[in-house]
Design an enzyme around this catalytic site. Structure first.
Site, short mmCIF file in Angstrom:
data_model
loop_
_atom_site.label_atom_id
_atom_site.label_comp_id
_atom_site.label_asym_id
_atom_site.label_seq_id
_atom_site.Cartn_x
_atom_site.Cartn_y
_atom_site.Cartn_z
N GLU A 1 -39.07 104.82 103.26
CA GLU A 1 -39.97 105.13 104.38
C GLU A 1 -41.27 104.39 104.10
O GLU A 1 -42.12 104.85 103.34
CB GLU A 1 -40.22 106.64 104.48
CG GLU A 1 -38.99 107.45 104.85
CD GLU A 1 -38.61 107.33 106.32
OE1 GLU A 1 -39.32 106.61 107.07
OE2 GLU A 1 -37.61 107.94 106.71
N CYS B 1 -48.51 106.81 108.39
CA CYS B 1 -47.64 105.66 108.68
C CYS B 1 -47.38 105.56 110.17
O CYS B 1 -47.04 104.49 110.68
CB CYS B 1 -46.33 105.78 107.90
SG CYS B 1 -45.50 107.35 108.11
#
Length: 387
Positions: A161, A195
């Site tokens: 990720e 993110c």
């Protein structure tokens, strides 16, 4: 790590929610029984635990991201070794103590969920160790690439990720009352240290000036300060290095033709406080626009056509989250289709940030291709046998 109190509470709640989700999932994990082409035979898919899951998490979500991995790994029959971010080690210790107490209260060893604190040397050891069945890494694309190569070298399994450079596209037919609060939340929340933060805003040329004006007014009203205070919307950046990256990005953007509409400065007070910043005047393919800077900087660009906006969304190397604001049903389905967004998370009339635990979370391209949390993400934590 500096996020405001309501976000910190929300992150803990996310861990609670994923535990609920995992408990339900534990009763339905299974493989299909398939028709065999051989008479008198059965064909069955069986899923078994991978064993040990090494979980390396980042500073910006020091509780929830471990929770996504930990809850699913446990119901899949795995044990966990966690390396949290070195700068949020007290959070890692506190969470691990809670888990250990629950396990021991249920006559299980607390070491089922073990913790190690340290820097890159520890992460490197986890990536290289053949006893680790799955390495789940959350962090920057650059470090993730190194982790991936080390895990691949031993033919291990990885879940990545990594970075995001997320865009919101606003069309002329959008509900403009939704746009300003959505963009503000996505671009300024967690001081731009998600993110899924919105870093690029594409506005149709007919509404560009109006939205920029409204956003500028909203930015001026953002209360920046002590994250413990209930009326604070934006806390500090995590480190002094993050402040330097913020200033460096703004200077680079100016050199590439950008103009600061609001913000752009470090706030003169103790702590790593900066002003949330809006910049215009840059080209869609400017190097700084294509770079993920983990700070509250929003680049606003003007577009003419749908094809142009969709192409700009997809032209960056990252592919995590994306959003459009429109009322056109045809456009919505084009956005969701093969010629629309190439991201793992595709939103309509909501911002790029945030996720629901029932859906798989993750992205494509340099975001790593991993998926955590809901849907069939549990398959990462198990190995398949065909009987």
């Amino acid at each position: 790590m500096g996020k405001i109190l309501v976000e910190g509470v929300g992150e803990v709640q996310e861990y609670v929610d994923i535990c609920d989700y995992a408990v339900g999932l534990s009763r339905i994990v299974g493989g299909p029984i398939l028709p065999s082409e051989r008479p008198g035979h059965a064909l069955i898919e069986q899923w078994n635990p991978v064993g040990l899951v090494g979980i390396i998490t980042a500073f910006n979500f020091p509780v929830a991201v471990y929770g996504w991995n930990n809850a699913l790994a446990l119901v899949c029959g795995d044990v966990c070794l966690w390396k949290g971010a070195p700068t949020t080690s007290l959070t890692s210790v506190a969470v691990t103590k809670i888990i250990a107490q629950v396990l021991e209260d249920n006559k299980l060893p607390g070491a089922i969920c073990s913790l190690t604190c340290g820097g890159a040397d520890i992460g490197n050891a986890i990536a290289k160790d053949e006893r680790v069945g799955l390495v789940s890494f959350t962090g920057s694309t650059n470090v993730g690439k190194q982790v991936a190569l080390k895990v691949q070298e031993r033919f291990g399994r990885k879940l990545l990720e990594l970075g995001g450079n997320n865009a919101i596209i606003v069309f002329e037919d959008a509900d403009l009352n939704l746009v300003t609060p959505s963009v503000l939340f996505a671009a300024v929340g967690t001081a731009g240290q998600r993110c899924t933060t919105a870093r690029r805003l594409f506005l149709h040329e007919s509404i560009h000036d109006d939205i920029v004006q409204k956003l500028s007014k909203a930015y001026e009203q953002v209360r920046i300060g002590d994250p413990w205070e209930s009326d604070t919307l934006c806390g500090p950046l995590h480190t002094k290095q993050a402040v330097e990256m913020f200033l460096s990005a703004i200077e680079q953007a100016k050199c590439e033709g950008g103009t600061v509409v609001c913000g752009g400065k470090v706030i003169d007070r103790p702590g790593n406080f900066v002003e949330p910043t809006i910049m215009t005047g840059l080209a869609h393919d400017s190097p700084i626009v294509h770079k993920e800077t983990f700070a509250p900087i929003l680049y606003i660009l003007k577009f003419k056509t749908e094809e142009e906006a969709f192409a700009w969304n997809n032209e960056v190397k990252q592919g995590l989250s994306s959003s459009i604001f429109t009322k056109d049903l045809g456009r919505i389905f084009r956005w969701l289709g093969p010629k629309g967004s190439d991201c793992g998370i595709v939103n309509v009339n909501i911002p790029t940030s945030g996720a629901e635990i029932g859906g798989a979370f993750g992205g494509e391209k340099h975001t790593g291709g991993g998926r955590e949390s809901g849907s069939d993400s549990w398959k990462h934590y198990m190995r398949r046998s065909t009987w």
